[in-house]
Each structure stands twice: as C-alpha cells, then as structure tokens.
Design an enzyme around this catalytic site. Structure first.
Site, PDB file in Angstrom:
ATOM      1  N   ARG A  29      55.149  60.699  51.707  1.00 33.69           N
ATOM      2  CA  ARG A  29      56.582  60.521  51.483  1.00 33.69           C
ATOM      3  C   ARG A  29      57.387  61.113  52.646  1.00 33.69           C
ATOM      4  O   ARG A  29      57.075  62.209  53.120  1.00 33.69           O
ATOM      5  CB  ARG A  29      57.013  61.180  50.166  1.00 33.69           C
ATOM      6  CG  ARG A  29      56.430  60.474  48.959  1.00 33.69           C
ATOM      7  CD  ARG A  29      56.968  60.993  47.638  1.00 33.69           C
ATOM      8  NE  ARG A  29      56.144  60.480  46.546  1.00 33.69           N
ATOM      9  CZ  ARG A  29      56.276  59.254  46.015  1.00 33.69           C
ATOM     10  NH1 ARG A  29      57.232  58.451  46.449  1.00 33.69           N
ATOM     11  NH2 ARG A  29      55.479  58.848  45.052  1.00 33.69           N
ATOM     12  N   ASP A  30      58.400  60.348  53.069  1.00 37.41           N
ATOM     13  CA  ASP A  30      59.292  60.828  54.120  1.00 37.41           C
ATOM     14  C   ASP A  30      60.085  62.034  53.593  1.00 37.41           C
ATOM     15  O   ASP A  30      60.575  62.039  52.471  1.00 37.41           O
ATOM     16  CB  ASP A  30      60.250  59.704  54.540  1.00 37.41           C
ATOM     17  CG  ASP A  30      60.932  59.995  55.863  1.00 37.41           C
ATOM     18  OD1 ASP A  30      60.690  59.269  56.831  1.00 37.41           O
ATOM     19  OD2 ASP A  30      61.729  60.973  55.917  1.00 37.41           O
ATOM     20  N   ASN A  87      60.087  51.693  64.088  1.00 33.71           N
ATOM     21  CA  ASN A  87      61.062  51.871  65.164  1.00 33.71           C
ATOM     22  C   ASN A  87      60.339  52.132  66.480  1.00 33.71           C
ATOM     23  O   ASN A  87      59.297  52.785  66.502  1.00 33.71           O
ATOM     24  CB  ASN A  87      61.983  53.049  64.845  1.00 33.71           C
ATOM     25  CG  ASN A  87      62.809  52.821  63.593  1.00 33.71           C
ATOM     26  OD1 ASN A  87      63.224  51.703  63.326  1.00 33.71           O
ATOM     27  ND2 ASN A  87      63.025  53.869  62.818  1.00 33.71           N
ATOM     28  N   VAL A  96      59.688  60.474  66.112  1.00 27.72           N
ATOM     29  CA  VAL A  96      58.321  61.011  66.139  1.00 27.72           C
ATOM     30  C   VAL A  96      57.450  60.009  66.900  1.00 27.72           C
ATOM     31  O   VAL A  96      57.344  58.839  66.490  1.00 27.72           O
ATOM     32  CB  VAL A  96      57.771  61.256  64.721  1.00 27.72           C
ATOM     33  CG1 VAL A  96      56.355  61.832  64.806  1.00 27.72           C
ATOM     34  CG2 VAL A  96      58.683  62.193  63.930  1.00 27.72           C
ATOM     35  N   HIS A 100      54.516  54.828  63.143  1.00 26.74           N
ATOM     36  CA  HIS A 100      54.553  54.953  61.690  1.00 26.74           C
ATOM     37  C   HIS A 100      55.322  53.785  61.121  1.00 26.74           C
ATOM     38  O   HIS A 100      56.367  53.392  61.642  1.00 26.74           O
ATOM     39  CB  HIS A 100      55.185  56.275  61.251  1.00 26.74           C
ATOM     40  CG  HIS A 100      56.433  56.631  61.999  1.00 26.74           C
ATOM     41  ND1 HIS A 100      56.424  57.141  63.281  1.00 26.74           N
ATOM     42  CD2 HIS A 100      57.747  56.526  61.652  1.00 26.74           C
ATOM     43  CE1 HIS A 100      57.661  57.352  63.682  1.00 26.74           C
ATOM     44  NE2 HIS A 100      58.482  56.975  62.717  1.00 26.74           N
ATOM     45  N   HIS A 102      57.578  52.583  58.270  1.00 29.68           N
ATOM     46  CA  HIS A 102      58.432  53.019  57.164  1.00 29.68           C
ATOM     47  C   HIS A 102      58.280  51.991  56.044  1.00 29.68           C
ATOM     48  O   HIS A 102      58.479  50.786  56.278  1.00 29.68           O
ATOM     49  CB  HIS A 102      59.905  53.034  57.586  1.00 29.68           C
ATOM     50  CG  HIS A 102      60.260  54.067  58.604  1.00 29.68           C
ATOM     51  ND1 HIS A 102      60.773  55.298  58.266  1.00 29.68           N
ATOM     52  CD2 HIS A 102      60.198  54.052  59.961  1.00 29.68           C
ATOM     53  CE1 HIS A 102      61.023  55.996  59.369  1.00 29.68           C
ATOM     54  NE2 HIS A 102      60.681  55.258  60.410  1.00 29.68           N
TER      55      HIS A 102
HETATM   56  P1  5GP Z   1      61.489  57.591  63.152  1.00 28.68           P
HETATM   57  O1  5GP Z   1      62.929  57.984  63.241  1.00 28.68           O
HETATM   58  O2  5GP Z   1      60.667  58.185  64.276  1.00 28.68           O
HETATM   59  O3  5GP Z   1      61.264  56.111  63.000  1.00 28.68           O
HETATM   60  O4  5GP Z   1      60.961  58.209  61.791  1.00 28.68           O
HETATM   61  C1  5GP Z   1      60.465  59.499  61.680  1.00 28.68           C
HETATM   62  C2  5GP Z   1      60.530  59.852  60.229  1.00 28.68           C
HETATM   63  O5  5GP Z   1      59.718  60.997  60.009  1.00 28.68           O
HETATM   64  C3  5GP Z   1      61.926  60.196  59.739  1.00 28.68           C
HETATM   65  O6  5GP Z   1      62.291  59.299  58.698  1.00 28.68           O
HETATM   66  C4  5GP Z   1      61.807  61.637  59.265  1.00 28.68           C
HETATM   67  O7  5GP Z   1      62.565  61.888  58.104  1.00 28.68           O
HETATM   68  C5  5GP Z   1      60.316  61.791  59.030  1.00 28.68           C
HETATM   69  N1  5GP Z   1      59.805  63.124  59.236  1.00 28.68           N
HETATM   70  C6  5GP Z   1      60.031  63.935  60.328  1.00 28.68           C
HETATM   71  N2  5GP Z   1      59.373  65.087  60.181  1.00 28.68           N
HETATM   72  C7  5GP Z   1      58.710  65.013  58.988  1.00 28.68           C
HETATM   73  C8  5GP Z   1      57.849  65.923  58.311  1.00 28.68           C
HETATM   74  O8  5GP Z   1      57.544  67.028  58.749  1.00 28.68           O
HETATM   75  N3  5GP Z   1      57.353  65.510  57.112  1.00 28.68           N
HETATM   76  C9  5GP Z   1      57.642  64.293  56.579  1.00 28.68           C
HETATM   77  N4  5GP Z   1      57.094  63.980  55.403  1.00 28.68           N
HETATM   78  N5  5GP Z   1      58.455  63.409  57.221  1.00 28.68           N
HETATM   79  C10 5GP Z   1      58.984  63.765  58.411  1.00 28.68           C
END
Ligand code: 5GP
Length: 120
Positions: A29-30, A87, A96, A100, A102
């Site tokens: 889970r995010d 993304n 990150v 990944h 979503h």
């Molecule tokens: P991005 O913006 O790179 O597409 O998505 C990264 C996602 O990772 C974000 O939705 C953010 O909330 C999630 N995220 C970042 N750090 C952590 C973490 O430590 N644990 C979890 N479960 N999600 C994370």
C-alpha cells in the site's frame, strides 16, 4: 543504481503493508494514498525508470501488469475498474527511481489526470 526506499522495503529494512509477493515482484500500500485503494507493484530487480527497461526485462515488466489484474480480481474491483499507471521522470512526478506500477481503485478516477493545458 543506488538503493532506493523500495529496495529497503523489499529487504524488510523498513516496514510496508505488503499485500502480495512472488519471486519477481512485491505489492504494498502507498503510504500517501490517492484513492481508497492505492497499491504500488514493484519488480524485485531494481530498474530506475521506464527509459531503462532492457529487452531481457520485458517479462518482469509484463508481470507487473499481470499481477495488477490478479490483485484487482482478488480484491474484487476488476469489474468496476481501476487505473494502473507508471510515472517516468520529473515531468510525470516520479519521485522514487525504482519503477513502480500505481494501482488505483475504489472511486471514480478523473481523466485526464491534469488540469492545466500541456503542449508537448
Ligand atoms: P512516484 O511519484 O515516484 O510515481 O510514486 C512514488 C510513490 O511512493 C508515492 O505515491 C509515494 O507516496 C510512495 N512512497 C514513497 N515512500 C514510500 C514509503 O516509504 N512507503 C510506501 N508504502 N510508499 C512510499
């Protein structure tokens, strides 16, 4: 590539609410959900961005999408619908650098996902 927070989640160095795991991927889970269901499905093998996917990694990337469908069926939102999106780099909001998927569900999701006029 240097380790990201997701490598630490894979290695259980930091906690996450893990909902699925197999040899190739992990789903959890995010921490900052944007929908009632917001999961991240990641390959165990680190790949920084979509731009970095190599031919021999096609199978694992396809596996992320197949896993999204399986989770959607298992959680019961496959028929209602969901979004599976990845993304890439700063303009898309990637924060990150370990790819990944979503997986968003549980509400009517707006489309397109931006409000300002974008020209490419
Ligand atoms: P991005 O913006 O790179 O597409 O998505 C990264 C996602 O990772 C974000 O939705 C953010 O909330 C999630 N995220 C970042 N750090 C952590 C973490 O430590 N644990 C979890 N479960 N999600 C994370």
């Amino acid at each position: 590539m240097t380790d990201t927070i997701f490598t630490k989640i894979i290695n259980r160095e930091i906690p996450a609410d893990i909902v699925y795991e197999d040899d190739l991927c992990l789903a959890f889970r995010d921490v900052n959900p944007q929908a009632p269901v917001h999961l991240l499905i990641i390959p165990k093998e680190p790949i920084a961005t979509i731009n970095d996917i190599k031919p021999e990694q096609r199978e694992v990337v396809g596996h992320l999408f197949m896993t999204a469908g399986n989770i959607a069926r298992d959680m019961g939102f496959d028929e209602d619908g969901y979004r599976a999106v990845m993304n890439c780099n700063a303009a898309a909001g990637q924060t990150v650098y370990h790819i990944h998927l979503h997986l968003l569900a549980g509400k009517q999701l707006g489309w397109p996902p931006y409000t300002d006029k974008m020209k490419v």
